[in-house]
Scaffold this active site. Structure first.
Site, short mmCIF file in Angstrom:
data_model
loop_
_atom_site.label_atom_id
_atom_site.label_comp_id
_atom_site.label_asym_id
_atom_site.label_seq_id
_atom_site.Cartn_x
_atom_site.Cartn_y
_atom_site.Cartn_z
N TRP A 20 -13.82 41.25 71.93
CA TRP A 20 -14.90 41.21 72.91
C TRP A 20 -15.26 39.76 73.26
O TRP A 20 -15.33 38.89 72.39
CB TRP A 20 -16.12 41.93 72.33
CG TRP A 20 -17.31 41.92 73.23
CD1 TRP A 20 -17.51 42.68 74.34
CD2 TRP A 20 -18.48 41.10 73.11
NE1 TRP A 20 -18.73 42.38 74.91
CE2 TRP A 20 -19.34 41.42 74.18
CE3 TRP A 20 -18.87 40.11 72.19
CZ2 TRP A 20 -20.58 40.80 74.35
CZ3 TRP A 20 -20.10 39.49 72.36
CH2 TRP A 20 -20.94 39.84 73.43
N SER A 80 -10.38 43.46 66.56
CA SER A 80 -11.76 43.83 66.86
C SER A 80 -11.78 44.89 67.98
O SER A 80 -11.22 45.96 67.82
CB SER A 80 -12.56 42.58 67.20
OG SER A 80 -13.94 42.81 67.14
N LEU A 81 -12.39 44.59 69.14
CA LEU A 81 -12.34 45.52 70.27
C LEU A 81 -10.90 45.86 70.64
O LEU A 81 -10.58 47.00 70.96
CB LEU A 81 -13.06 44.91 71.48
CG LEU A 81 -12.92 45.64 72.82
CD1 LEU A 81 -13.54 47.04 72.75
CD2 LEU A 81 -13.54 44.83 73.95
N PHE A 142 -19.11 30.44 67.61
CA PHE A 142 -18.37 31.53 66.97
C PHE A 142 -17.01 31.05 66.47
O PHE A 142 -16.63 31.31 65.33
CB PHE A 142 -18.20 32.69 67.95
CG PHE A 142 -17.31 33.80 67.44
CD1 PHE A 142 -17.80 34.75 66.55
CD2 PHE A 142 -15.98 33.88 67.82
CE1 PHE A 142 -16.99 35.75 66.05
CE2 PHE A 142 -15.16 34.88 67.33
CZ PHE A 142 -15.65 35.83 66.44
N LEU A 143 -16.28 30.35 67.33
CA LEU A 143 -14.94 29.88 66.95
C LEU A 143 -15.02 28.89 65.80
O LEU A 143 -14.19 28.91 64.88
CB LEU A 143 -14.26 29.23 68.16
CG LEU A 143 -13.93 30.18 69.32
CD1 LEU A 143 -13.43 29.39 70.52
CD2 LEU A 143 -12.89 31.22 68.91
N GLN A 146 -15.52 30.76 62.59
CA GLN A 146 -14.30 31.47 62.18
C GLN A 146 -13.26 30.51 61.62
O GLN A 146 -12.43 30.91 60.81
CB GLN A 146 -13.72 32.25 63.36
CG GLN A 146 -14.62 33.34 63.90
CD GLN A 146 -15.08 34.32 62.83
OE1 GLN A 146 -14.31 34.77 62.00
NE2 GLN A 146 -16.37 34.63 62.84
N ASP A 206 -15.76 39.21 56.34
CA ASP A 206 -16.04 39.68 57.70
C ASP A 206 -17.42 40.33 57.74
O ASP A 206 -17.66 41.33 57.07
CB ASP A 206 -14.97 40.70 58.13
CG ASP A 206 -14.97 40.97 59.63
OD1 ASP A 206 -16.04 40.83 60.25
OD2 ASP A 206 -13.91 41.34 60.16
N HIS A 234 -14.08 37.15 60.36
CA HIS A 234 -13.69 38.15 61.36
C HIS A 234 -12.38 37.82 62.07
O HIS A 234 -11.79 38.69 62.70
CB HIS A 234 -14.82 38.29 62.40
CG HIS A 234 -14.67 39.47 63.30
ND1 HIS A 234 -14.45 40.75 62.83
CD2 HIS A 234 -14.70 39.58 64.67
CE1 HIS A 234 -14.37 41.59 63.84
NE2 HIS A 234 -14.50 40.91 64.96
#
Length: 263
Positions: A20, A80-81, A142-143, A146, A206, A234
């Site tokens: 997503w 994920s999505l 976010f990146l 991760q 995650d 994640h």
């Protein structure tokens, strides 16, 4: 063509479906290694990256749209999505999916009274609100999170930032529609019908798809094996790219693909 797809490499076809709010640039860390052994189909999901949205926008229409554009028979890797879409393609057109690789995915992302392996819907909605306020800053944050445990985290984040900047930002409407898929999809009753050899790759840290969901899938799918990557969150292909690629390569080379493994 409804989906923008970048094709590279030689070998067995391997379709990569991102998550997503992302696009195929998220695979930047692993494409060089994987394309040495496989013919990669790097898909921008409808409404993201360089792909136009589809109407109506729901899991079945995304699965149908992607299926129209990918090779006749292939292995589909969904994160994920993208993992939900990969499963839906395999349910709709089982003969076209040789194997499945599901990364950081969950048959039901939102927790329910009878499903403790999801997270509260409000966490996804808060994440969406942050994207609405400042998409680029939220994406970068976010990146960065991760990549925290990557050996070359700073260089990886710079590389990803450049790759994402080269593609259009999704509209808030498309983000909302895609989020609704995450909030409302529940494939728990269907996954037992998936007969394809399946590799589940999951980080033990995650927080968006708890690792207990991967253990549940491993028990309820017909031919699933689980690879838990210690220290990954994640997106294990960002933080632990070597371990991720090794897992994919071993699974792709394994014609039996029936034994459950965990490390």
């Amino acid at each position: 063509m409804s989906c923008f797809i970048e094709i590279m490499g030689q070998g067995k076809p391997l379709v990569l479906l991102h998550g997503w709010a992302m696009n195929s640039a998220v695979w930047e860390r692993v494409v060089k290694r994987l394309s040495a052994n496989y013919r990669l189909f790097l898909v921008d999901l409808p409404g993201m990256g360089q792909s136009r949205p589809v109407y109506p926008y729901h899991l079945h229409s995304l699965a149908e749209t992607v299926a129209e554009e990918i090779p006749g028979v292939s292995t589909i890797l969904g994160w994920s999505l993208g993992g939900l879409i990969a499963q839906q393609i395999a349910l709709n057109q089982p003969d076209r999916v040789e194997k499945l690789i599901l990364v950081g995915t969950n048959p039901c992302f939102v927790s329910k009274p009878d499903w403790p392996h999801g997270i509260a819907a409000r966490h996804f909605e808060q994440f969406n609100q942050r994207f609405e306020q400042d998409f680029n800053a939220t994406l970068l944050n976010f990146l960065t999170l991760q990549c925290m445990h990557a050996k070359d985290a700073r260089a990886t984040v710079r590389q990803l930032r450049t790759a994402f900047a080269a593609k259009p930002t999704p509209t808030q409407e498309n983000l909302n529609q895609a989020l609704n898929i995450l909030l409302h999809t529940d494939l728990r009753e269907e996954v037992s019908r998936l007969f394809q050899p399946t590799l589940l790759i999951h980080g033990d840290r995650d927080t968006l798809a708890p690792v207990t969901a991967a253990h549940w899938l491993a028990m309820h799918m017909q031919r699933a094996q689980l690879r838990v990557i210690a220290g990954a969150a994640h997106a294990p292909f960002l933080s632990h790219a070597d371990a991720f690629c090794e897992s994919v390569e071993a699974f792709m080379a394994d014609d039996q693909a029936t034994q459950q493994v965990s490390s």
